[in-house]
Design a protein around this motif. Structure first.
Motif, PDB file in Angstrom:
ATOM      1  N   VAL A  88       1.022  -1.586  -0.066  1.00  0.00           N
ATOM      2  CA  VAL A  88      -0.363   0.464  -0.260  1.00  0.00           C
ATOM      3  C   VAL A  88       0.770   1.410  -0.017  1.00  0.00           C
ATOM      4  CG1 VAL A  88      -1.708   1.301   0.790  1.00  0.00           C
ATOM      5  CG2 VAL A  88      -1.594  -1.233   1.356  1.00  0.00           C
ATOM      6  N   CYS A  89       0.287   2.039  -1.202  1.00  0.00           N
ATOM      7  CA  CYS A  89       1.744   3.041  -0.845  1.00  0.00           C
ATOM      8  C   CYS A  89       0.454   4.692  -1.670  1.00  0.00           C
ATOM      9  CB  CYS A  89       3.024   3.230  -1.979  1.00  0.00           C
ATOM     10  SG  CYS A  89       2.022   2.588  -3.691  1.00  0.00           S
ATOM     11  N   PRO A  90       1.501   5.389  -1.191  1.00  0.00           N
ATOM     12  CA  PRO A  90       1.017   6.933  -2.153  1.00  0.00           C
ATOM     13  C   PRO A  90       0.423   6.530  -3.505  1.00  0.00           C
ATOM     14  CG  PRO A  90       2.217   7.424  -1.197  1.00  0.00           C
ATOM     15  CD  PRO A  90       2.900   6.184  -0.976  1.00  0.00           C
ATOM     16  N   LYS A  91      -0.462   7.374  -4.611  1.00  0.00           N
ATOM     17  CA  LYS A  91      -0.232   7.433  -6.309  1.00  0.00           C
ATOM     18  C   LYS A  91       0.925   6.865  -6.064  1.00  0.00           C
ATOM     19  CE  LYS A  91      -2.567  11.009  -7.000  1.00  0.00           C
ATOM     20  NZ  LYS A  91      -3.499  12.027  -7.473  1.00  0.00           N
ATOM     21  N   GLY A  92       0.978   6.604  -7.453  1.00  0.00           N
ATOM     22  CA  GLY A  92       1.970   6.129  -8.450  1.00  0.00           C
ATOM     23  C   GLY A  92       3.816   5.851  -8.151  1.00  0.00           C
ATOM     24  N   GLU A  97       3.333  -3.840 -12.243  1.00  0.00           N
ATOM     25  CA  GLU A  97       4.556  -3.680 -13.519  1.00  0.00           C
ATOM     26  C   GLU A  97       6.006  -4.774 -12.558  1.00  0.00           C
ATOM     27  OE1 GLU A  97       4.957  -0.189 -14.633  1.00  0.00           O
ATOM     28  OE2 GLU A  97       2.846  -1.798 -14.311  1.00  0.00           O
ATOM     29  N   GLU A  98       6.252  -3.719 -10.898  1.00  0.00           N
ATOM     30  CA  GLU A  98       7.182  -4.197 -10.291  1.00  0.00           C
ATOM     31  C   GLU A  98       6.822  -4.817  -9.536  1.00  0.00           C
ATOM     32  OE1 GLU A  98       9.553   0.154  -9.800  1.00  0.00           O
ATOM     33  OE2 GLU A  98       6.696   0.481  -9.194  1.00  0.00           O
ATOM     34  N   LEU A  99       5.534  -6.034  -9.126  1.00  0.00           N
ATOM     35  CA  LEU A  99       5.825  -6.754  -7.775  1.00  0.00           C
ATOM     36  C   LEU A  99       5.235  -8.423  -8.716  1.00  0.00           C
ATOM     37  CD1 LEU A  99       2.804  -4.617  -5.900  1.00  0.00           C
ATOM     38  CD2 LEU A  99       5.697  -4.771  -5.600  1.00  0.00           C
ATOM     39  N   THR A 100       5.096  -9.263  -8.503  1.00  0.00           N
ATOM     40  CA  THR A 100       5.153 -10.725  -8.675  1.00  0.00           C
ATOM     41  C   THR A 100       3.501 -10.621  -8.678  1.00  0.00           C
ATOM     42  OG1 THR A 100       5.130 -11.288  -6.201  1.00  0.00           O
ATOM     43  CG2 THR A 100       7.458 -11.819  -8.136  1.00  0.00           C
ATOM     44  N   ASP A 101       2.816 -11.443  -9.762  1.00  0.00           N
ATOM     45  CA  ASP A 101       1.443 -11.862 -10.088  1.00  0.00           C
ATOM     46  C   ASP A 101       0.953 -12.228  -8.659  1.00  0.00           C
ATOM     47  OD1 ASP A 101       2.550 -10.934 -12.790  1.00  0.00           O
ATOM     48  OD2 ASP A 101       2.279 -13.134 -12.515  1.00  0.00           O
ATOM     49  N   GLU A 102       0.860 -12.751  -7.380  1.00  0.00           N
ATOM     50  CA  GLU A 102       0.764 -12.919  -6.794  1.00  0.00           C
ATOM     51  C   GLU A 102       0.345 -12.058  -5.658  1.00  0.00           C
ATOM     52  OE1 GLU A 102       4.409 -14.944  -4.843  1.00  0.00           O
ATOM     53  OE2 GLU A 102       2.364 -15.860  -4.584  1.00  0.00           O
ATOM     54  N   VAL A 103       1.226 -10.540  -6.176  1.00  0.00           N
ATOM     55  CA  VAL A 103       1.358  -9.537  -4.920  1.00  0.00           C
ATOM     56  C   VAL A 103       0.521  -8.791  -5.141  1.00  0.00           C
ATOM     57  CG1 VAL A 103       2.488  -7.511  -3.564  1.00  0.00           C
ATOM     58  CG2 VAL A 103       3.229 -10.237  -3.960  1.00  0.00           C
ATOM     59  N   GLY A 104      -0.933  -7.831  -4.288  1.00  0.00           N
ATOM     60  CA  GLY A 104      -1.722  -6.985  -4.747  1.00  0.00           C
ATOM     61  C   GLY A 104      -0.943  -5.468  -4.411  1.00  0.00           C
ATOM     62  N   LEU A 105      -1.729  -4.770  -4.481  1.00  0.00           N
ATOM     63  CA  LEU A 105      -1.469  -3.396  -5.321  1.00  0.00           C
ATOM     64  C   LEU A 105      -2.256  -2.544  -4.450  1.00  0.00           C
ATOM     65  CD1 LEU A 105       1.536  -0.682  -4.685  1.00  0.00           C
ATOM     66  CD2 LEU A 105       0.787  -0.957  -8.011  1.00  0.00           C
ATOM     67  N   ILE A 106      -2.227  -1.464  -4.126  1.00  0.00           N
ATOM     68  CA  ILE A 106      -2.962  -0.673  -3.394  1.00  0.00           C
ATOM     69  C   ILE A 106      -2.356   0.922  -3.580  1.00  0.00           C
ATOM     70  CG2 ILE A 106      -4.896   0.646  -1.382  1.00  0.00           C
ATOM     71  CD1 ILE A 106      -5.202  -2.662  -0.936  1.00  0.00           C
ATOM     72  N   TRP A 107      -2.999   1.436  -3.766  1.00  0.00           N
ATOM     73  CA  TRP A 107      -3.126   3.265  -4.037  1.00  0.00           C
ATOM     74  C   TRP A 107      -3.582   3.833  -3.029  1.00  0.00           C
ATOM     75  CZ3 TRP A 107      -2.058   4.772  -9.974  1.00  0.00           C
ATOM     76  CH2 TRP A 107      -0.428   4.317 -10.752  1.00  0.00           C
ATOM     77  N   TYR A 108      -2.895   5.363  -2.890  1.00  0.00           N
ATOM     78  CA  TYR A 108      -3.536   5.668  -1.888  1.00  0.00           C
ATOM     79  C   TYR A 108      -3.787   7.092  -2.080  1.00  0.00           C
ATOM     80  CZ  TYR A 108      -4.234   9.125   2.761  1.00  0.00           C
ATOM     81  OH  TYR A 108      -4.801   9.567   3.653  1.00  0.00           O
ATOM     82  N   TYR A 109      -4.747   7.862  -1.637  1.00  0.00           N
ATOM     83  CA  TYR A 109      -4.995   9.069  -2.479  1.00  0.00           C
ATOM     84  C   TYR A 109      -5.244   9.997  -1.497  1.00  0.00           C
ATOM     85  CZ  TYR A 109      -5.616   7.216  -7.245  1.00  0.00           C
ATOM     86  OH  TYR A 109      -5.356   6.840  -8.277  1.00  0.00           O
ATOM     87  N   PRO A 110      -4.226  11.275  -1.097  1.00  0.00           N
ATOM     88  CA  PRO A 110      -4.228  11.869  -0.012  1.00  0.00           C
ATOM     89  C   PRO A 110      -5.519  12.985   0.052  1.00  0.00           C
ATOM     90  CG  PRO A 110      -2.598  12.412  -0.988  1.00  0.00           C
ATOM     91  CD  PRO A 110      -3.349  11.049  -1.984  1.00  0.00           C
ATOM     92  N   ASP A 111      -5.626  13.462  -1.056  1.00  0.00           N
ATOM     93  CA  ASP A 111      -6.745  14.785  -1.153  1.00  0.00           C
ATOM     94  C   ASP A 111      -8.134  14.051  -0.655  1.00  0.00           C
ATOM     95  OD1 ASP A 111      -4.679  16.164  -2.638  1.00  0.00           O
ATOM     96  OD2 ASP A 111      -6.173  15.516  -4.408  1.00  0.00           O
ATOM     97  N   SER A 112      -8.639  12.331  -1.136  1.00  0.00           N
ATOM     98  CA  SER A 112      -9.562  11.698  -0.819  1.00  0.00           C
ATOM     99  C   SER A 112      -9.833  10.464   0.020  1.00  0.00           C
ATOM    100  CB  SER A 112     -11.122  11.705  -1.802  1.00  0.00           C
ATOM    101  OG  SER A 112      -9.886  10.753  -2.726  1.00  0.00           O
TER     102      SER A 112
END
Length: 275
Positions: A88-92, A97-112
């Motif tokens: 989980v990280c700030p958007k962008g 594509e930097e992660l393996t297929d089994e790992v998820g990725l979540i972006w955090y949007y600070p404005d909302s």
């Protein structure tokens, strides 16, 4: 791509907590005992779905620094302890594509404050992590001492960074509260005056007119208020003042007539004397 953001890890953890409202959600969860465990890992956040039929342990690794992500070599060790694992990280900050297929990725949007899943984590079958659950049972059965923070220092840094914003909000709220209190005090004063003087201004005016009529003042006369003022200033009824002025004028006329009459009688007296 920026190497570091101004977003704090505790902000992202709070957003994750809202996502897992119905689950058991903890932060800073260790994978076992602390002493003598060289392979000990610590999830930034961990959620357990409340289900016997379909158990699901979800682990999260929070990154707010690009350098921290690139230098992290330990994260594969989290996989045996959870059914689903996501960064989980700030958007962008991290790309799918930097992660393996089994790992998820979540972006955090600070404005909302929203969390957007860029790629869902794959569900994997694992053995129930007894050491991790035992750690939760022994060490985390009560609320965190510093919720959403890894230690007291991080909590203090968050407090200081938000201090200015809290002061600004406090001043704005104080100003609005002062205006509201002033308005309420004014209203209370008006109500107190109404109770003290027997009604509002319209009712008081009606009472004054009624009293003036009883005192003999014609309130239909345009300048009747002047008569009331004169009465109050002199404590004498205006009709009496008018009568006195009329008597004074009549007395002046009588004096003038008397003088004229006296001047007419003087020649007659002279003639009588000469005879």
């Amino acid at each position: 791509m920026a190497s570091k953001t101004n977003i704090r890890a505790d902000e992202i953890k709070r957003a994750l907590a809202k996502r897992h409202t119905d689950d058991l959600f903890l932060t800073e969860v260790k994978t076992g005992q602390t002493w003598g465990n060289k392979e000990l890992l610590k999830f930034d956040a961990f959620a357990i779905k409340r289900s016997w039929a379909k158990p699901r342990f979800t682990g999260y690794e929070v990154k707010v620094s690009r350098a921290d992500f690139l230098n992290d070599q330990k994260w594969p060790g989290y996989l045996p302890h959870c059914h689903c694992f996501s960064f989980v990280c700030p958007k962008g900050l991290i790309q799918p594509e930097e992660l393996t297929d089994e790992v998820g990725l979540i972006w955090y949007y600070p404005d909302s404050g929203a969390l957007v899943t860029k790629r869902p984590a794959k569900y994997r079958l694992i053995e129930v992590p007894a050491d991790l659950l035992y750690y939760i049972l022994l060490s985390r059965i009560e609320s965190d001492r510093h919720p959403f923070f890894s230690d007291r220092r991080e909590m203090i840094e968050s407090y200081l960074s938000n201090k200015e914003a809290r002061l600004r909000i406090g001043q704005e709220f104080k100003g609005r509260l002062f205006d509201e209190i002033s308005g309420l005090r004014k209203k209370v004063k008006e109500l107190e005056d109404e109770l003290r003087y027997g009604g509002n201004k319209e009712e008081q005016l009606a009472m004054i007119k009624d009293a003036a009529e009883k005192a003999g003042i014609n309130v239909r006369y345009r300048w009747w208020t002047n008569e009331v003022v004169k009465m109050l200033e002199n404590s004498i009824h205006p009709d009496i003042l008018h009568a006195v002025e009329r008597i004074k004028r009549e007395a002046d006329e009588i004096q003038k007539l008397a003088k004229v009459s006296a001047n007419q009688e003087q020649p007659t007296m002279l003639l009588d004397t000469q005879r």
